[in-house]
Motif scaffolding. Structure first.
Motif, mmCIF file in Angstrom:
data_model
loop_
_atom_site.group_PDB
_atom_site.id
_atom_site.type_symbol
_atom_site.label_atom_id
_atom_site.label_comp_id
_atom_site.label_asym_id
_atom_site.label_seq_id
_atom_site.Cartn_x
_atom_site.Cartn_y
_atom_site.Cartn_z
ATOM 1 N N GLN A 135 -42.706 -17.540 -6.494
ATOM 2 C CA GLN A 135 -43.411 -17.795 -5.229
ATOM 3 C C GLN A 135 -43.196 -19.228 -4.750
ATOM 4 O O GLN A 135 -43.109 -19.499 -3.555
ATOM 5 N N GLN A 136 -43.058 -20.161 -5.681
ATOM 6 C CA GLN A 136 -42.884 -21.573 -5.324
ATOM 7 C C GLN A 136 -41.410 -21.942 -5.153
ATOM 8 O O GLN A 136 -41.060 -23.118 -5.086
ATOM 9 N N GLY A 137 -40.531 -20.966 -5.147
ATOM 10 C CA GLY A 137 -39.125 -21.244 -4.862
ATOM 11 C C GLY A 137 -38.318 -21.688 -6.075
ATOM 12 O O GLY A 137 -37.316 -22.385 -5.933
ATOM 13 N N ALA A 138 -38.740 -21.277 -7.267
ATOM 14 C CA ALA A 138 -37.938 -21.581 -8.461
ATOM 15 C C ALA A 138 -37.339 -20.282 -9.006
ATOM 16 O O ALA A 138 -37.716 -19.190 -8.582
ATOM 17 N N GLN A 139 -36.402 -20.423 -9.924
ATOM 18 C CA GLN A 139 -35.900 -19.259 -10.647
ATOM 19 C C GLN A 139 -36.553 -19.232 -12.025
ATOM 20 O O GLN A 139 -37.001 -20.272 -12.515
ATOM 21 N N PHE A 140 -36.591 -18.054 -12.645
ATOM 22 C CA PHE A 140 -37.249 -17.950 -13.950
ATOM 23 C C PHE A 140 -36.403 -17.110 -14.892
ATOM 24 O O PHE A 140 -35.896 -16.048 -14.533
ATOM 25 N N VAL A 141 -36.259 -17.629 -16.134
ATOM 26 C CA VAL A 141 -35.535 -16.894 -17.173
ATOM 27 C C VAL A 141 -36.445 -16.770 -18.391
ATOM 28 O O VAL A 141 -37.006 -17.773 -18.850
ATOM 29 N N LEU A 142 -36.611 -15.565 -18.879
ATOM 30 C CA LEU A 142 -37.433 -15.353 -20.076
ATOM 31 C C LEU A 142 -36.595 -14.703 -21.176
ATOM 32 O O LEU A 142 -35.833 -13.771 -20.916
ATOM 33 N N LEU A 143 -36.734 -15.247 -22.377
ATOM 34 C CA LEU A 143 -36.112 -14.623 -23.556
ATOM 35 C C LEU A 143 -37.210 -14.441 -24.589
ATOM 36 O O LEU A 143 -37.777 -15.416 -25.084
ATOM 37 N N GLY A 144 -37.531 -13.208 -24.899
ATOM 38 C CA GLY A 144 -38.624 -13.008 -25.846
ATOM 39 C C GLY A 144 -38.641 -11.610 -26.405
ATOM 40 O O GLY A 144 -38.137 -10.673 -25.790
ATOM 41 N N ALA A 145 -39.205 -11.499 -27.591
ATOM 42 C CA ALA A 145 -39.348 -10.185 -28.212
ATOM 43 C C ALA A 145 -40.810 -10.002 -28.587
ATOM 44 O O ALA A 145 -41.468 -10.940 -29.028
ATOM 45 N N ALA A 146 -41.303 -8.780 -28.380
ATOM 46 C CA ALA A 146 -42.695 -8.478 -28.729
ATOM 47 C C ALA A 146 -42.713 -7.495 -29.885
ATOM 48 O O ALA A 146 -41.904 -6.570 -29.917
ATOM 49 N N THR A 147 -43.624 -7.716 -30.832
ATOM 50 C CA THR A 147 -43.757 -6.723 -31.890
ATOM 51 C C THR A 147 -44.905 -5.765 -31.553
ATOM 52 O O THR A 147 -44.914 -4.623 -31.995
ATOM 53 N N GLU A 148 -45.856 -6.242 -30.756
ATOM 54 C CA GLU A 148 -46.981 -5.382 -30.382
ATOM 55 C C GLU A 148 -46.528 -4.414 -29.284
ATOM 56 O O GLU A 148 -46.046 -4.872 -28.232
#
Ligand code: ADQ
Length: 491
Positions: free
Chosen positions: A326-339
């Motif tokens: 919304q604020q004009g940035a890009q986002f990258v997520l790297l993550g693993a969930a066990t739940e």
């Protein structure tokens, strides 16, 4: 000194999170200081065998007493990027370490009780007599218990134990059967408040409590978290036990292995760079966009790297993604969930955002990609609910990726707010800190970071340089651990 590290992880061969990094990095630092270090690990079927050199038999037919019989184990040995590691492989119908995962089985307490017993049996039978056995987390909490209650009487009377707690949330809870399995027996003795009896469940034994009570020294991974665990609910019920043992408890801030996490020599990033010349970082940002199919625009990239777990403040991570967009940035997520609940939540978010040109969610564990993200992003968010130390903010600093963190645990010891930190002069501040757990808190920290990036690029560059100049190597923590080992060795 001769030190043996016993743990359930060692990066990069076995890594589910930060524990692996710490076990490897500390071992290397100790060796650099002239000490002899060996590691004992489980031989999981799913570990990264491509990171082991010269794997060969070290000990055949190790008979590990278990219940009324014994389990035959094979111990293999090999080098993991220079560290000498012994891998224990039990041959039994329990398939303790052939489950295609490191953790998450219903019999985890049993699996790691066996591993602890086997590690001691291996030391005993192979005549290894280290000065210090350094154990990590709940998985190895029974080692000091068995050492001082059993093995001490069979030729291991001089060994000392340092026990490091990386996460108080997981303590290893089991019933009386664990006493029969390991040969500790004597339930009345161990079900005592001053021994292994869980502080809340009178019918349960607590491995981590055993680790605290029986070890010669106990650490957690930052000074601030040592305080939190002792005085707040972040000790997850062990605060009183820590209080009783406070004379042998302290926080030692983790380090980062700069042979692995260093943008000058990182083999996983296409364009090396230094604090003085950051052209490579700009190119890595382009490479990251290409790899993740993000649009090439003049926007900052905010990232999140880490396990997707309540501990990490997943609701704030989630909010951070949408707020950044919304604020004009890009986002990258790297993550693993066990739940499963968290996994499906983020999986649905990924589907929902799939065609968005400014965001990429990578769900899974990917060591190589993590390096490129640290190198290519401009900022990293760490909005943890609690964080014993936190490595991602320290790695971010080294890669010139400005941390935006919640002020808890080790994050407080490593990130100093550019605008508000009064304990550091402006030229020693390195990121952004917020304290509350509501949306406004993280929004205002992200706003401040984006404002600087967008409207004061030189000041932002200066903040990056200040972060990169910090030394969070293993040098200082290595010194602290050697001092602890020296102290207990002479007890
Ligand atoms: N999906 C993914 N793909 C690739 N790499 C990934 C990944 N998810 C995480 N990582 C990597 O794993 C490490 C995570 O470090 P953290 O400090 O977050 O540790 P963690 O919470 O697991 O462990 C606990 O132990 C450590 C060490 O003591 C403490 O710092 C911490 O506070 C405590 O909770 C980093 O090297 C990160 O890059």
């Amino acid at each position: 000194m001769y030190i043996v590290q016993v743990a359930s992880e060692c990066a990069p061969v076995i890594k589910a999170g930060g524990l692996g990094d710490v076990v490897y990095g500390l071992s290397r630092e100790l060796e650099n200081r002239g000490h002899t270090v060996e590691l004992i690990l489980p031989k999981y079927d799913c570990m990264r065998y491509d990171h082991i050199w010269g794997l060969h038999d070290a000990y055949r037919d190790l008979l590990v007493p278990w219940y009324d019989g014994a389990i035959r184990c094979q111990v293999d040995c090999g080098w993991v990027h220079g560290r000498l590691c012994f891998f224990i492989e039990p041959n039994s119908d329990d398939y303790f370490f052939n489950r295609g995962c490191y953790y998450g089985c219903s019999d985890d307490p049993m699996r790691f009780a066996f591993f602890s017993k086997a590690a001691l049996e291996f030391l005993l039978k192979s005549n290894k007599r280290p000065d210090v056995i350094h154990c990590h987390d709940w998985q190895t909490g029974l080692i000091p218990v068995m050492l001082f209650e059993m093995y001490k009487y069979h030729g291991m009377e001089h060994q000392r134990v340092c026990y490091t707690i990386h996460n108080f949330k997981h303590q290893g809870i089991a019933g009386a059967d664990i006493l029969q399995a390991t040969g500790l027996n004597n339930a009345t003795y161990y079900f005592q408040d001053e021994r292994l009896k869980d502080n809340f469940n009178p019918f349960a034994l607590n491995y981590m409590k055993g680790g605290i009570v029986f070890s010669n020294y106990v650490t957690t991974v930052s000074p601030n978290h040592a305080w939190e665990a002792h005085y707040t609910d972040m000790g997850c019920g062990l605060g009183h036990t820590l209080h009783l043992h406070q004379h042998k408890f302290s926080g030692v801030l983790n380090g980062i292995d700069y042979d692995i996490w260093n943008p000058e020599i990182d083999r996983y990033i296409p364009h090396p760079y230094t604090a003085e010349n950051r052209e490579g970082k700009v190119k890595n940002k382009q490479a990251l966009r290409q790899r993740l199919l993000l649009q090439d625009t003049d926007k900052p990239i905010i990232c999140y790297i880490g396990r997707l777990d309540q501990q990490k403040g997943v609701h704030l991570v989630h909010h951070g993604i949408y707020y950044a967009l919304q604020q004009g940035a890009q986002f990258v997520l790297l993550g693993a969930a066990t739940e499963p609940g968290i996994h499906s939540w983020f999986w649905h978010e990924k589907q929902h955002l799939n065609n968005h040109p400014d965001v990429h969610l990578e769900l899974g564990f990917n060591e190589e990609l993590s390096h490129l993200i640290y190198a290519g992003a401009d900022m990293i968010v760490v909005p943890s609910h609690y964080e014993p130390c936190g490595l991602t903010q320290m790695i971010g600093l080294k890669y010139g990726t400005v941390p935006i963190v919640r002020g808890v645990g080790g994050l407080v010891n490593t990130v100093f707010d550019r605008d508000y930190d009064e304990s550091h002069p402006p030229d020693a501040r390195n990121g952004y800190v917020f304290f509350q757990t509501d949306h406004t808190a993280i929004e205002s920290a992200i706003d401040r970071a984006l404002e600087l990036w967008q409207h004061h690029p030189q000041a932002f560059a200066q903040l990056v340089t200040q972060g990169m100049d910090y030394d969070y190597s293993w040098n200082h923590p290595g010194e602290s651990y050697v001092a602890i080992y020296d102290r207990i060795r002479h007890q």
